[in-house]
Write a protein that holds these residues in place. Structure first.
Motif, PDB file in Angstrom:
ATOM      1  N   SER A   5      10.115   2.720  -1.182  1.00  0.00           N
ATOM      2  CA  SER A   5       8.786   3.453  -1.099  1.00  0.00           C
ATOM      3  C   SER A   5       8.107   2.985  -0.135  1.00  0.00           C
ATOM      4  O   SER A   5       7.839   1.609   0.061  1.00  0.00           O
ATOM      5  CB  SER A   5       8.332   3.798  -2.253  1.00  0.00           C
ATOM      6  N   PHE A   6       7.479   3.426   0.696  1.00  0.00           N
ATOM      7  CA  PHE A   6       6.428   3.357   1.788  1.00  0.00           C
ATOM      8  C   PHE A   6       5.061   4.174   1.596  1.00  0.00           C
ATOM      9  O   PHE A   6       5.286   5.457   1.760  1.00  0.00           O
ATOM     10  CB  PHE A   6       7.010   3.299   3.171  1.00  0.00           C
ATOM     11  N   VAL A   7       4.003   3.653   1.608  1.00  0.00           N
ATOM     12  CA  VAL A   7       2.657   4.486   1.592  1.00  0.00           C
ATOM     13  C   VAL A   7       1.847   3.757   2.780  1.00  0.00           C
ATOM     14  O   VAL A   7       1.737   2.743   2.898  1.00  0.00           O
ATOM     15  CB  VAL A   7       1.929   4.183   0.290  1.00  0.00           C
ATOM     16  N   ALA A   8       1.491   4.964   3.530  1.00  0.00           N
ATOM     17  CA  ALA A   8       0.445   4.623   4.950  1.00  0.00           C
ATOM     18  C   ALA A   8      -0.796   4.800   4.298  1.00  0.00           C
ATOM     19  O   ALA A   8      -1.135   6.099   4.279  1.00  0.00           O
ATOM     20  CB  ALA A   8       1.037   5.097   6.062  1.00  0.00           C
ATOM     21  N   VAL A   9      -1.726   3.937   4.915  1.00  0.00           N
ATOM     22  CA  VAL A   9      -3.016   4.148   4.566  1.00  0.00           C
ATOM     23  C   VAL A   9      -4.048   3.869   5.783  1.00  0.00           C
ATOM     24  O   VAL A   9      -3.533   2.715   6.427  1.00  0.00           O
ATOM     25  CB  VAL A   9      -3.697   3.230   3.399  1.00  0.00           C
ATOM     26  N   GLY A  10      -5.016   4.670   5.818  1.00  0.00           N
ATOM     27  CA  GLY A  10      -5.804   4.513   7.167  1.00  0.00           C
ATOM     28  C   GLY A  10      -6.445   5.883   7.922  1.00  0.00           C
ATOM     29  O   GLY A  10      -6.766   6.514   7.123  1.00  0.00           O
ATOM     30  N   ASP A  11      -6.391   5.743   9.133  1.00  0.00           N
ATOM     31  CA  ASP A  11      -7.279   6.892   9.892  1.00  0.00           C
ATOM     32  C   ASP A  11      -6.342   7.433  10.663  1.00  0.00           C
ATOM     33  O   ASP A  11      -5.138   7.741  10.515  1.00  0.00           O
ATOM     34  CB  ASP A  11      -8.393   6.139  10.601  1.00  0.00           C
ATOM     35  N   ALA A  67      -2.989   4.769  -3.289  1.00  0.00           N
ATOM     36  CA  ALA A  67      -1.833   3.779  -3.133  1.00  0.00           C
ATOM     37  C   ALA A  67      -1.518   2.881  -3.880  1.00  0.00           C
ATOM     38  O   ALA A  67      -0.093   2.888  -4.578  1.00  0.00           O
ATOM     39  CB  ALA A  67      -2.079   3.133  -1.667  1.00  0.00           C
ATOM     40  N   VAL A  68      -2.461   2.165  -4.550  1.00  0.00           N
ATOM     41  CA  VAL A  68      -2.220   1.430  -5.537  1.00  0.00           C
ATOM     42  C   VAL A  68      -1.539   2.042  -6.889  1.00  0.00           C
ATOM     43  O   VAL A  68      -0.661   1.366  -7.662  1.00  0.00           O
ATOM     44  CB  VAL A  68      -3.309   0.571  -6.203  1.00  0.00           C
ATOM     45  N   PRO A  72       4.230   1.319  -4.680  1.00  0.00           N
ATOM     46  CA  PRO A  72       5.160   1.581  -3.663  1.00  0.00           C
ATOM     47  C   PRO A  72       5.689   0.120  -3.322  1.00  0.00           C
ATOM     48  O   PRO A  72       4.897  -1.034  -3.579  1.00  0.00           O
ATOM     49  CB  PRO A  72       4.551   1.979  -2.344  1.00  0.00           C
ATOM     50  N   ASP A  73       6.927  -0.288  -2.607  1.00  0.00           N
ATOM     51  CA  ASP A  73       7.288  -1.502  -2.307  1.00  0.00           C
ATOM     52  C   ASP A  73       6.673  -1.961  -0.892  1.00  0.00           C
ATOM     53  O   ASP A  73       6.512  -3.113  -0.809  1.00  0.00           O
ATOM     54  CB  ASP A  73       8.852  -1.330  -2.012  1.00  0.00           C
TER      55      ASP A  73
END
Length: 256
Positions: A5-11, A67-68, A72-73
């Motif tokens: 699993s992958f979570v992308a955080v940002g703008d 996200a937390v 996710p891995d």
């Protein structure tokens, strides 16, 4: 493969501007990375919480807790670029909070990807102000990555990002070629083979004559700089009416 699993955080950098799909929505480096990771894991899931225009405090308050909670891995965290462009930029506070966020993400057991941003100052006004601020942010990112064992993607050290072809019409967001190169860097850092064509430098555009270059600058100022200034003066953001394109973890082929 390790990451399920992958979570992308940002703008906007992580949302994928300016790398459009045929339907006009944005792809970007994070989608490219997710697509590659999904090849080797039938159970792979992906979320992209990034929203254009978000300042660092908003990213931390709105996206990091989500996200937390997803556990996710793998998490990518890229924020602060919009803050560098603001008069209210507070480097000491941002550096402290950046470190705390990466520590929190690493504390969940996730692998974390962070970025030293590429140099955009040559194509934007206010280089003498923006350049030192960006250097402070990049230095903090590097120190934080080393301290917490995060994957550092050093775009600033890659001279290919000084090629205008890597950037979209607004000179601030990456083009499709730029996003593909970022994805290649991320996958290489993770020890995953990427499409080798993503790392082939595109041909540079021929240098424009002085008058043509000034005319291009004027067009850019009217189409991109003036609207940006208007938003600043009115307290608006390009992302005010935008929601995350993949707000929940789901298989890559599904719409989040």
């Amino acid at each position: 493969m390790r990451w399920g699993s992958f979570v992308a955080v940002g703008d906007s950098f992580t949302e994928g501007m300016d790398d459009p799909y045929p339907d006009g929505s944005y792809r970007g480096w994070a989608d490219l990375v997710a697509a590659r990771l999904a090849v080797d894991r039938p159970d792979f899931r992906y979320a992209n919480l990034a929203i254009r225009g978000r300042l660092f405090p908003n990213v931390v308050a709105e996206q990091v807790p989500a996200a937390v909670a997803m556990r996710p891995d793998l998490v990518s965290f890229a924020a602060g670029g919009n803050d560098v462009l603001r008069r209210s930029f507070d480097p000491a506070t941002l550096m402290e909070r950046f470190d705390a966020v990466v520590a929190e993400l690493r504390g969940t057991g996730a692998d974390v990807v962070v970025f030293r941003f590429a140099d955009v100052t040559a194509r934007l006004p206010g280089q003498r102000i923006i350049g030192p601020r960006a250097a402070v942010l990049n230095r903090a990112v590097g120190e934080t990555a080393e301290r917490h064992g995060a994957h550092l993607i050093d775009l600033f050290a890659d001279d290919e990002f000084r090629n205008p072809v890597m950037w979209g019409p607004d000179r601030l967001h990456l083009s499709g070629a730029g996003h593909r190169r970022v994805a290649g860097h991320v996958l290489t850092s993770l020890g995953v083979q990427s499409n080798p064509e993503w790392m082939i430098p595109p041909d540079k555009l021929p240098s424009a004559r002085w008058l043509a270059a000034r005319a291009a600058d004027a067009r850019w100022a009217g189409r991109h700089l003036a609207p940006w200034i208007k938003r600043r003066l009115t307290g608006r953001s390009s992302g005010d009416l935008v929601t995350a394109k993949r707000p929940e973890l789901s298989p890559f082929g599904e719409i989040g």
